[in-house]
Enzyme design. Structure first.
Site, PDB file in Angstrom:
ATOM      1  CG  HIS A 193       9.159-133.440 -11.883  1.00 52.31           C
ATOM      2  ND1 HIS A 193      10.330-134.004 -12.319  1.00 52.31           N
ATOM      3  CD2 HIS A 193       8.414-133.203 -12.986  1.00 52.31           C
ATOM      4  CE1 HIS A 193      10.290-134.127 -13.629  1.00 52.31           C
ATOM      5  NE2 HIS A 193       9.144-133.639 -14.063  1.00 52.31           N
ATOM      6  NE  ARG A 300       5.452-132.413 -16.104  1.00 52.08           N
ATOM      7  CZ  ARG A 300       5.365-131.110 -16.401  1.00 52.08           C
ATOM      8  NH1 ARG A 300       4.236-130.459 -16.220  1.00 52.08           N
ATOM      9  NH2 ARG A 300       6.419-130.469 -16.887  1.00 52.08           N
ATOM     10  NE  ARG A 336       5.491-137.056 -19.399  1.00 50.93           N
ATOM     11  CZ  ARG A 336       6.215-136.120 -18.818  1.00 50.93           C
ATOM     12  NH1 ARG A 336       7.027-135.352 -19.521  1.00 50.93           N
ATOM     13  NH2 ARG A 336       6.139-135.924 -17.525  1.00 50.93           N
ATOM     14  CD  GLU A 434      11.486-135.773 -21.840  1.00 55.66           C
ATOM     15  OE1 GLU A 434      11.265-134.807 -21.094  1.00 55.66           O
ATOM     16  OE2 GLU A 434      10.904-136.862 -21.710  1.00 55.66           O
ATOM     17  CG  ASN A 457      10.916-128.472 -17.813  1.00 56.32           C
ATOM     18  OD1 ASN A 457      11.066-127.302 -18.135  1.00 56.32           O
ATOM     19  ND2 ASN A 457       9.753-128.972 -17.479  1.00 56.32           N
ATOM     20  NE  ARG A 468      13.207-131.329 -14.369  1.00 57.94           N
ATOM     21  CZ  ARG A 468      12.208-131.768 -15.126  1.00 57.94           C
ATOM     22  NH1 ARG A 468      12.418-132.715 -16.025  1.00 57.94           N
ATOM     23  NH2 ARG A 468      11.011-131.280 -15.010  1.00 57.94           N
ATOM     24  CB  CYS A 505       5.078-129.563 -23.519  1.00 59.20           C
ATOM     25  SG  CYS A 505       6.172-130.987 -23.413  1.00 59.20           S
TER      26      CYS A 505
HETATM   27  C1  PEP Z   1      10.281-131.526 -19.865  1.00 65.98           C
HETATM   28  O1  PEP Z   1      11.205-132.294 -19.576  1.00 65.98           O
HETATM   29  O2  PEP Z   1      10.448-130.393 -20.351  1.00 65.98           O
HETATM   30  C2  PEP Z   1       8.887-131.928 -19.624  1.00 65.98           C
HETATM   31  C3  PEP Z   1       7.904-131.204 -20.082  1.00 65.98           C
HETATM   32  O3  PEP Z   1       8.656-133.046 -18.874  1.00 65.98           O
HETATM   33  P1  PEP Z   1       8.874-133.104 -17.296  1.00 65.98           P
HETATM   34  O4  PEP Z   1       9.026-131.706 -16.784  1.00 65.98           O
HETATM   35  O5  PEP Z   1       7.697-133.785 -16.700  1.00 65.98           O
HETATM   36  O6  PEP Z   1      10.125-133.905 -17.163  1.00 65.98           O
HETATM   37 MG    MG Z   2      10.819-134.319 -19.090  1.00 64.99          MG
END
Ligand code: PEP
Ligand code: MG
Length: 590
Positions: A193, A300, A336, A434, A457, A468, A505
């Site tokens: 992030h 976000r 979201r 997700e 992600n 990640r 997304c």
């Molecule tokens: C994801 O997990 O792909 C997503 C779009 O949300 P974030 O990256 O904010 O976890």
């Molecule tokens: Mg996510």
């Protein structure tokens, strides 16, 4: 040039600046016994360090109040009150009188206090551990005469490139943008992030450098190339000129892509793709709207919260959501609900967990704190009056969560009605797919939700069990792994059968080769960072959906991610040529 360190491109842009090394960690302290005659001096040393630390905190408080407002600055009041605590000071003084050096005495007392607070039954007191740690570091650094590593206080115009082991999103939003021009970290990856946020803030960044903090001393002149992920230490003037040249080339390439903004995202065989933008901070909305995006596929909202000590109230949230909705004048805007937790935390107030990504995060935290959640839901229902707002729930694993959220949404509407406030009741409610649980069991959700959005992600992270944000695992974070491709395919098919919309997304959609794969898997809606909208549009406009489908079928038959990549790259190169950016996207793009 002395040398280069190669990391992972996280946020584009080339910057020449000076290293500001941030080591915000408790220093090691030697055990030091002092003779009786030195006790008085050590007591004075302690008082001087405390006084100096307070001076710094007052200064910081004033700065943060001016830039971020009184609520943010309140964080420093807590730390000031710790420094004023008589019990704490007495504890340190007693140890000094027992012939311990001031720094060791302070270290021992702070360790004891931190442990005591961390174990305290009252959550309010557990929350103070972070503040105690900050005070611990600040005063010890003064007592030991260590260089000042303050993370938020640098002179304006310092042209500083912040080099640190790891950075949290909460620290990132607090950085003083007048003095810090780029970020470089040892840890992190493109989907961490901090990288996502750096892109939104337009702050060039390289992550995953692994050894940067060990190799640098601070003060060196460096070039940071956020597009290729490179940090060049002590470059010559000619080298700097070459980087400027590259910078000009990048700008020209981007300008050419920008011409695509007004064109439709349609394949050569007439399949229409909806391309939307990911918006992480409301200030980004207007620029995102100019990128050619047809709405917002993911806002976000947690970035309204990270780095702050207090939750934004209903009105503040309403203004933020309304701004984004109005910037996109009537186009769909998917907002979201808070995905707080994992690596996105406000300052204080949240427990540290052994496995934060498997912990109290996102919808779990919101459902457990319904009053806090309903503040957000009310703000969303009010903002929905101004356009086509849609609500999306993160990290869903079961229908129960959707039903519980829907119930709270209904309560929020009743509360607004009772207050006589204008709101829209029929706001579409969708979920992020997700987790493998949500993807495999997506058929259990279609009846009760209005849309799916695949967050690759997290889907990749949880499916492959690969963190990640871990730089040393970055090569193992493979969105083209057969398991991930199959889960995406399944989700798209289930959505079609259930007659609901499905988008992607996650960052995967930003990368040309993967966007091609997604198109082939039947995805017709993608949401990407605003900067990537033209690039993905170019891919869509250069291929046929039929060709993408064949390529995706081949990728699905592949035994490994590498084979899938090869199958896709070969077929994409057939139609679009062999441009290097096809493989990873515009460097640093995302
Ligand atoms: C994801 O997990 O792909 C997503 C779009 O949300 P974030 O990256 O904010 O976890
Ligand atoms: Mg996510």
């Amino acid at each position: 040039m002395d040398r280069r360190i190669q990391g992972i491109p996280a946020s584009p842009g080339i910057v020449v600046g000076y290293v500001h090394l941030l080591r915000w960690e408790v220093p090691d302290v030697r055990h030091r016994i002092i003779p009786d005659e030195c006790v008085k001096d050590e007591l004075e040393k302690l008082q001087a360090a405390i006084a100096r630390a307070k001076e710094r905190l007052h200064h910081l408080r004033t700065r943060v109040e001016a830039t971020a407002g009184a609520e943010e600055a309140a964080i420093f009041d807590v730390q000031l009150s710790i420094l004023d605590d008589r019990e704490l000071q007495r504890g340190v003084e007693d140890l000094i009188r027992q012939n311990l050096g001031a720094e060791k005495a302070f270290d021992l007392v702070m360790l004891e206090w931190r442990t005591r607070f961390a174990r305290h039954a009252a959550p309010m007191l557990r929350e103070r551990v972070g503040d105690l740690t900050d005070v611990h570091i600040r005063v010890l650094s003064l007592l030991l005469g260590l260089p000042d590593h303050d993370p938020v206080d640098l002179p304006p115009g310092a042209n500083a490139i912040l080099v640190t082991h790891d950075l949290t999103p909460s620290l990132t939003v607090q950085l003083d943008r007048k003095s810090i021009v780029a970020i470089a970290t040892d840890a992190g990856t493109r989907t961490a992030h901090v990288a996502i946020l750096a892109r939104s803030l337009g702050l060039p960044a390289v992550v995953g450098l692994r050894t940067a903090t060990a190799e640098l001393k601070g003060g060196e002149r460096v070039v940071l190339d956020g597009s290729t992920g490179m940090l060049a230490i002590n470059p010559t003037d000619e080298e700097i000129e070459r980087y400027h040249e590259r910078q000009r080339e990048e700008e020209t390439a981007e300008a050419a892509l920008a011409d695509l903004a007004a064109l439709e995202a349609i394949t050569l065989d007439g399949v229409r793709v909806t391309l939307r933008a990911n918006v992480d901070i409301p200030e980004e909305a207007e620029a995102a709207a100019r990128s050619g995006a047809e709405g917002v596929g993911l806002m976000r909202t947690e970035f309204l919260v990270v780095g702050r000590a207090n939750m934004p109230d209903e009105d503040e949230q309403y203004r933020a959501y309304r701004r984004v909705v109005e910037a996109f004048a009537g186009m769909p805007v998917v907002i979201r609900t808070f995905d707080i937790g994992g690596d996105k935390l406000p300052v204080g107030g949240f427990p540290t967990e052994p496995n934060p990504f498997l912990g109290w995060r996102a919808i779990r935290m919101c459902l457990d704190q319904p009053e806090m959640f309903k503040v957000q839901l009310r703000a969303l229902l009010r903002a929905a009056v101004h356009g086509d707002l849609r609500i999306m729930l993160p990290l869903i694993i079961t229908l129960d969560e959707v039903l519980a959220a829907r119930k709270l949404l209904e309560e929020a509407a009743v509360e607004l009605k009772e207050r006589g406030v204008e709101y829209r009741a029929d706001v579409p409610l969708g979920v992020m797919i997700e987790t493998p649980a949500a993807a495999v069991a997506s058929d259990t959700l279609t009846r009760d939700v209005d849309f799916f959005s695949i967050g690759t992600n997290d889907l990749v992270q949880y499916t492959l069990a690969v963190d990640r944000g871990a730089a040393n695992l970055a090569p193992r974070f493979t969105p083209l792994h057969p398991a991930v491709l199959r889960l995406i395919k399944r989700t798209v098919e289930v959505a079609e059968l259930g007659d609901i919309e499905v988008a992607v997304c996650g960052e995967m959609a930003s990368q040309p080769l993967m966007a091609f794969a997604l198109l082939g898997l039947g995805v017709r809606q993608m949401s990407v960072a605003p900067r990537s909208v033209p690039l993905v549009k170019r891919i869509v406009r250069s291929v046929t959906a039929a060709h993408a489908k064949l390529a995706a079928s081949a990728a699905l038959r592949a035994l490994t991610a590498e084979q899938a990549r090869h199958e896709l790259a070969r077929r994409l190169a057939d139609v679009i040529g062999d441009a290097p950016y096809l493989y990873d996207g515009l460097p640093g793009d995302g």
